[in-house]
Structure formats: C-alpha cells, structure tokens
Design an enzyme around this catalytic site. Structure first.
Site, PDB file in Angstrom:
ATOM      1  N   THR A  86     -23.731 -18.070 -91.989  1.00  0.00           N
ATOM      2  CA  THR A  86     -23.459 -17.620 -90.635  1.00  0.00           C
ATOM      3  C   THR A  86     -23.722 -18.730 -89.616  1.00  0.00           C
ATOM      4  OG1 THR A  86     -24.400 -16.194 -88.909  1.00  0.00           O
ATOM      5  CG2 THR A  86     -25.789 -16.597 -90.785  1.00  0.00           C
ATOM      6  N   ASP A  87     -23.096 -18.607 -88.447  1.00  0.00           N
ATOM      7  CA  ASP A  87     -23.398 -19.553 -87.355  1.00  0.00           C
ATOM      8  C   ASP A  87     -24.795 -19.299 -86.777  1.00  0.00           C
ATOM      9  OD1 ASP A  87     -22.878 -17.162 -86.049  1.00  0.00           O
ATOM     10  OD2 ASP A  87     -21.364 -17.959 -84.678  1.00  0.00           O
ATOM     11  N   GLU A  88     -25.393 -18.143 -87.128  1.00  0.00           N
ATOM     12  CA  GLU A  88     -26.702 -17.813 -86.542  1.00  0.00           C
ATOM     13  C   GLU A  88     -27.811 -18.746 -87.036  1.00  0.00           C
ATOM     14  OE1 GLU A  88     -27.665 -13.640 -86.243  1.00  0.00           O
ATOM     15  OE2 GLU A  88     -25.551 -13.094 -86.358  1.00  0.00           O
ATOM     16  N   TYR A  99     -33.413 -12.436 -89.973  1.00  0.00           N
ATOM     17  CA  TYR A  99     -32.131 -12.510 -90.691  1.00  0.00           C
ATOM     18  C   TYR A  99     -31.638 -13.953 -90.744  1.00  0.00           C
ATOM     19  CZ  TYR A  99     -27.035 -12.578 -91.215  1.00  0.00           C
ATOM     20  OH  TYR A  99     -25.759 -12.890 -91.609  1.00  0.00           O
ATOM     21  N   LYS A 144     -31.040 -16.571 -93.918  1.00  0.00           N
ATOM     22  CA  LYS A 144     -29.747 -17.192 -94.256  1.00  0.00           C
ATOM     23  C   LYS A 144     -29.895 -18.721 -94.235  1.00  0.00           C
ATOM     24  CE  LYS A 144     -26.265 -15.508 -94.966  1.00  0.00           C
ATOM     25  NZ  LYS A 144     -25.691 -15.007 -96.246  1.00  0.00           N
TER      26      LYS A 144
HETATM   27  P1  NAD Z   1     -22.591  -6.087 -95.575  1.00  0.00           P
HETATM   28  O1  NAD Z   1     -23.967  -5.708 -95.154  1.00  0.00           O
HETATM   29  O2  NAD Z   1     -21.437  -5.265 -95.119  1.00  0.00           O
HETATM   30  O3  NAD Z   1     -22.509  -6.119 -97.181  1.00  0.00           O
HETATM   31  C1  NAD Z   1     -23.457  -6.765 -97.953  1.00  0.00           C
HETATM   32  C2  NAD Z   1     -23.332  -6.252 -99.395  1.00  0.00           C
HETATM   33  O4  NAD Z   1     -24.279  -7.007-100.180  1.00  0.00           O
HETATM   34  C3  NAD Z   1     -23.687  -4.777 -99.568  1.00  0.00           C
HETATM   35  O5  NAD Z   1     -22.712  -4.096-100.342  1.00  0.00           O
HETATM   36  C4  NAD Z   1     -25.034  -4.802-100.280  1.00  0.00           C
HETATM   37  O6  NAD Z   1     -25.228  -3.702-101.168  1.00  0.00           O
HETATM   38  C5  NAD Z   1     -24.975  -6.116-101.036  1.00  0.00           C
HETATM   39  N1  NAD Z   1     -26.313  -6.650-101.300  1.00  0.00           N
HETATM   40  C6  NAD Z   1     -27.275  -6.926-100.373  1.00  0.00           C
HETATM   41  N2  NAD Z   1     -28.373  -7.390-100.982  1.00  0.00           N
HETATM   42  C7  NAD Z   1     -28.090  -7.421-102.322  1.00  0.00           C
HETATM   43  C8  NAD Z   1     -28.845  -7.793-103.473  1.00  0.00           C
HETATM   44  N3  NAD Z   1     -30.114  -8.193-103.382  1.00  0.00           N
HETATM   45  N4  NAD Z   1     -28.254  -7.691-104.681  1.00  0.00           N
HETATM   46  C9  NAD Z   1     -26.966  -7.242-104.804  1.00  0.00           C
HETATM   47  N5  NAD Z   1     -26.234  -6.854-103.750  1.00  0.00           N
HETATM   48  C10 NAD Z   1     -26.786  -6.948-102.519  1.00  0.00           C
HETATM   49  O7  NAD Z   1     -22.421  -7.606 -95.148  1.00  0.00           O
HETATM   50  P2  NAD Z   1     -21.133  -8.379 -94.613  1.00  0.00           P
HETATM   51  O8  NAD Z   1     -21.030  -8.149 -93.162  1.00  0.00           O
HETATM   52  O9  NAD Z   1     -19.997  -8.091 -95.490  1.00  0.00           O
HETATM   53  O10 NAD Z   1     -21.609  -9.888 -94.823  1.00  0.00           O
HETATM   54  C11 NAD Z   1     -21.350 -10.558 -96.051  1.00  0.00           C
HETATM   55  C12 NAD Z   1     -21.951 -11.947 -95.989  1.00  0.00           C
HETATM   56  O11 NAD Z   1     -21.394 -12.670 -94.897  1.00  0.00           O
HETATM   57  C13 NAD Z   1     -23.469 -11.954 -95.784  1.00  0.00           C
HETATM   58  O12 NAD Z   1     -24.005 -12.975 -96.579  1.00  0.00           O
HETATM   59  C14 NAD Z   1     -23.633 -12.288 -94.305  1.00  0.00           C
HETATM   60  O13 NAD Z   1     -24.843 -12.969 -94.067  1.00  0.00           O
HETATM   61  C15 NAD Z   1     -22.426 -13.188 -94.069  1.00  0.00           C
HETATM   62  N6  NAD Z   1     -21.936 -13.169 -92.684  1.00  0.00           N
HETATM   63  C16 NAD Z   1     -21.534 -11.992 -92.122  1.00  0.00           C
HETATM   64  C17 NAD Z   1     -21.039 -11.992 -90.813  1.00  0.00           C
HETATM   65  C18 NAD Z   1     -20.546 -10.726 -90.160  1.00  0.00           C
HETATM   66  O14 NAD Z   1     -20.198 -10.782 -88.982  1.00  0.00           O
HETATM   67  N7  NAD Z   1     -20.484  -9.610 -90.842  1.00  0.00           N
HETATM   68  C19 NAD Z   1     -20.981 -13.189 -90.081  1.00  0.00           C
HETATM   69  C20 NAD Z   1     -21.417 -14.370 -90.703  1.00  0.00           C
HETATM   70  C21 NAD Z   1     -21.870 -14.344 -92.006  1.00  0.00           C
END
Ligand code: NAD
Length: 336
Positions: free
Chosen positions: A136-138, A161, A165
C-alpha cells in the site's frame, strides 16, 4: 501466461476476488486460493469460484507455517500473488495483534514456503517464477500538498496497519537480497469498486445512501486520498507479473486524488441522478470524531510503471464511481 499454477493468497477478499475472476477466465490457469476466510471474505463469490474446474480452494491461515510449507511444496506454483492481510486501519487501532500475526508473521511464513520450493526448482522454472507482494501507499505515511510518493520515498508508517504492511515489504525485500528470490512489490493507492466489504468509505457511503442512513465522515473530511478503480489495479498486477523488473517496487496510483468530503459529495450527487429519492443524499453526511493518527494526504506518482510498462488507469474517478454505484444498487443480496 507466466505459468499455469498460480497461488493467490487472500483470494476471497476484495482485490483478491477481482484477481481470481480475471485469472479463472483462462482455462489453462490452475488457480489456488489460500484464504483463512475471515470476517471480510466474500463467501458469495467463493461459491461461484468453486464451480470452476480450474479453481482450488485452500482454507488456511498463513500463520500455520508447517501446513503452508507442505501446501506450497505440493502445488509448486510458478507465481504467488500475496494479498492476504488484515486490511482495515480502524481495526488495527482497536487491536493490532492480528495485524502483526497475519501481515508480518504470515508474510514471513509465505516467503519461507516460497523460498524452500523455489530453491528446489530447475533453473528455467526458477527464472520464470515470481512472488508478487501487494502493498500500500500507506507505508510512506502522510505527504504535504504538491509532493507525491514514489518508489524512492522513505518508509514512515503511522498506523498499526501501515506499520505491519511496511514490515512485510521489508521482509520481502530482504528475502530477495539475501536469498535471491524473484519478488516484485506494488505499492498502490486506495482501491474501490464492486464487491468491496462495506466497512470501507466508498461502499459504506453508497449503502448508507441506499438505506437512507447517516454517512459518517471522519474529522472535517479534508483528508486527501488517491482512488484506484480495482480493475485498473488488476491490470497493473498482471503486467507486473509478466513484465515487471525482479527485485523492484512499483507505485500504482489512480490519478484520482480528492478530499474525503468531496468524494462523498460526488457519490451523493451521482446517487441523486441515478436513484433519486425525496431528500438530497448529502443531507445524510454526519461529521464524526477523527481517527487517531489520521494521515492527512496520500498521493502517488505512477510514472515508473507508466514509463517502463505502459500502464495507466483506464477509469476516471467518475466512471469508476458510476460503475460501483450501479453494482451496489443491483446487488443488495450480496452486501446484505
Ligand atoms: P480484504 O480485507 O478485502 O481481504 C483480505 C483477505 O485476506 C480476506 O479474505 C482474509 O480472509 C484474508 N486473510 C487475512 N489474513 C489472512 C491470513 N492470516 N491467512 C489467510 N488469509 C488471510 O483486503 P483487500 O482490500 O482485498 O486488500 C488485499 C491486499 O491489498 C492487502 O494486502 C492490502 O493490504 C492491500 N491493499 C489494499 C488496498 C485497498 O484499498 N483495499 C490498498 C492498498 C493495498
């Protein structure tokens, strides 16, 4: 594509689900989803994935290192897209422990599983193999007006968080430098689109409009975020896996920088047009006490991925919001 055996971690989450849908379209891909199925997982889409012949579900928490090592050895994937993470900043403030376990320990376990299998691969498979880490950019913290984060920006995470990351990014970089494993990191801005769990700002705003409930907005709503339509992000991830330079990071932004109050106002105006009711939707906006340590502004410079790989987002913020609003209006069964 790169290799027919693909592992996606977190494939039952929001972004992972979009990636799964794209990968499953190619019948020559065998797609393995490792997900613990937590509170934010999309069980509705899971049922549809399970109907596909090229889908394999592995219900596992990345904390379970021994099982993970065995599973990765058995599958021997050519590529891993690592998305599994606890992802909601508010939850990380209330209780950071699961973020440390899933995002840091989970990434460590996955890196070790990938490494152990990768080291035993024949040379050509080793060369073509990839570990794509979705970050993430965070991790860069907050940035002042007129500046933008890029791949050289200093890490300065400010919430549990983003710290988890950032730690996982550093592990991924270290595993590349120490053991030579072929990693690529994407640091992307806030994603939005269909199938996003309603705890996040955009789906929460749309659903509260539909239900004519108050739309809570932190502080004075002046915080600035850059919004990336999820399908554009999937294009970028596939491009990175195919053509990205091993060992490098890429910043992926949506060219959709806007204040939180403005994006909520935009959603309300679009709702006024698409689904008019007897009130103006923006009358539902209610300012609430700010989140502690709330970063003021995120802004991403996506020049590297544009210049090196030719990626740029196809969706404008308004196009993406229209598509997203229409999807939530037509899929109340999903979010209910
Ligand atoms: P989300 O919360 O919708 O989904 C995450 C999934 O990961 C869930 O299904 C959860 O069950 C699974 N999970 C979490 N911990 C786990 C573990 N220990 N073992 C197995 N499964 C596990 O998240 P998202 O929004 O789809 O984000 C996906 C990735 O992208 C993350 O790594 C997040 O940090 C990154 N990200 C998201 C955003 C955003 O805006 N949503 C932006 C930048 C980066």
């Amino acid at each position: 594509m790169f290799n027919s055996k693909i592992v996606v971690t977190g494939g039952s989450g929001f972004i992972g689900g979009h990636l799964m849908r794209r990968l499953l379209k190619d019948p020559s891909n065998q797609v393995f989803n490792i997900d613990k199925l937590g509170y934010a997982s999309d069980l509705f889409s899971l049922k549809i994935f399970k109907e596909k012949n090229n889908y394999f579900h592995i219900n596992l928490d990345l904390k379970e290192k021994k099982k993970l090592l065995k599973i990765i050895k058995t599958i021997s994937p050519g590529i891993i897209f690592h998305l599994a993470a606890e992802s909601h900043v508010d939850n990380s403030i209330l209780d950071p422990s699961e973020f440390i376990q899933s995002n840091i320990v989970g990434t460590f376990n996955l890196l070790e599983a990938f490494r152990s299998n990768w080291e035993s691969m024949p040379k050509m498979r080793k060369l073509n193999s990839r570990f794509i880490h979705i970050s993430t950019d965070e991790v860069f913290g907050s940035i002042e007006d007129n500046n933008k984060f890029n791949e050289l920006s200093r890490y300065d995470p400010r919430s549990p968080y983003s710290a988890s990351k950032a730690s996982s990014d550093l592990l991924v970089k270290a595993w590349h430098n120490t053991y030579g494993i072929p990693i690529i990191i994407s640091n992307c801005s806030n994603n939005y689109g269909p199938f996003q769990f309603p705890e996040k700002l955009i789906p929460k705003t749309i659903i509260n409009c539909i239900n004519q409930k108050n739309i809570p907005l932190y502080g004075n709503g002046e915080n600035i975020r850059d919004w990336l339509y999820v399908e554009d992000h999937i294009d970028a991830l596939l491009l990175l896996a195919n053509k990205g330079n091993v060992g490098e990071s890429y910043c992926v932004g949506g060219y959709g920088e806007i204040k939180n109050i403005e994006i909520v106002e935009n959603i309300c105006s679009l709702m006024d047009e698409i689904a008019p009711v007897n009130i103006k939707y923006n009358s539902l906006i209610k300012f609430v006490q700010d989140r502690p340590g709330h970063d003021k502004r995120y802004s991403i410079d996506s020049n590297k991925i544009l210049k090196e790989l030719g990626w740029e987002p196809k969706f404008t913020l308004i196009n993406g919001l229209q598509k997203t609003i229409n999807w939530y209006l037509n899929n109340n069964k999903w979010y209910e």
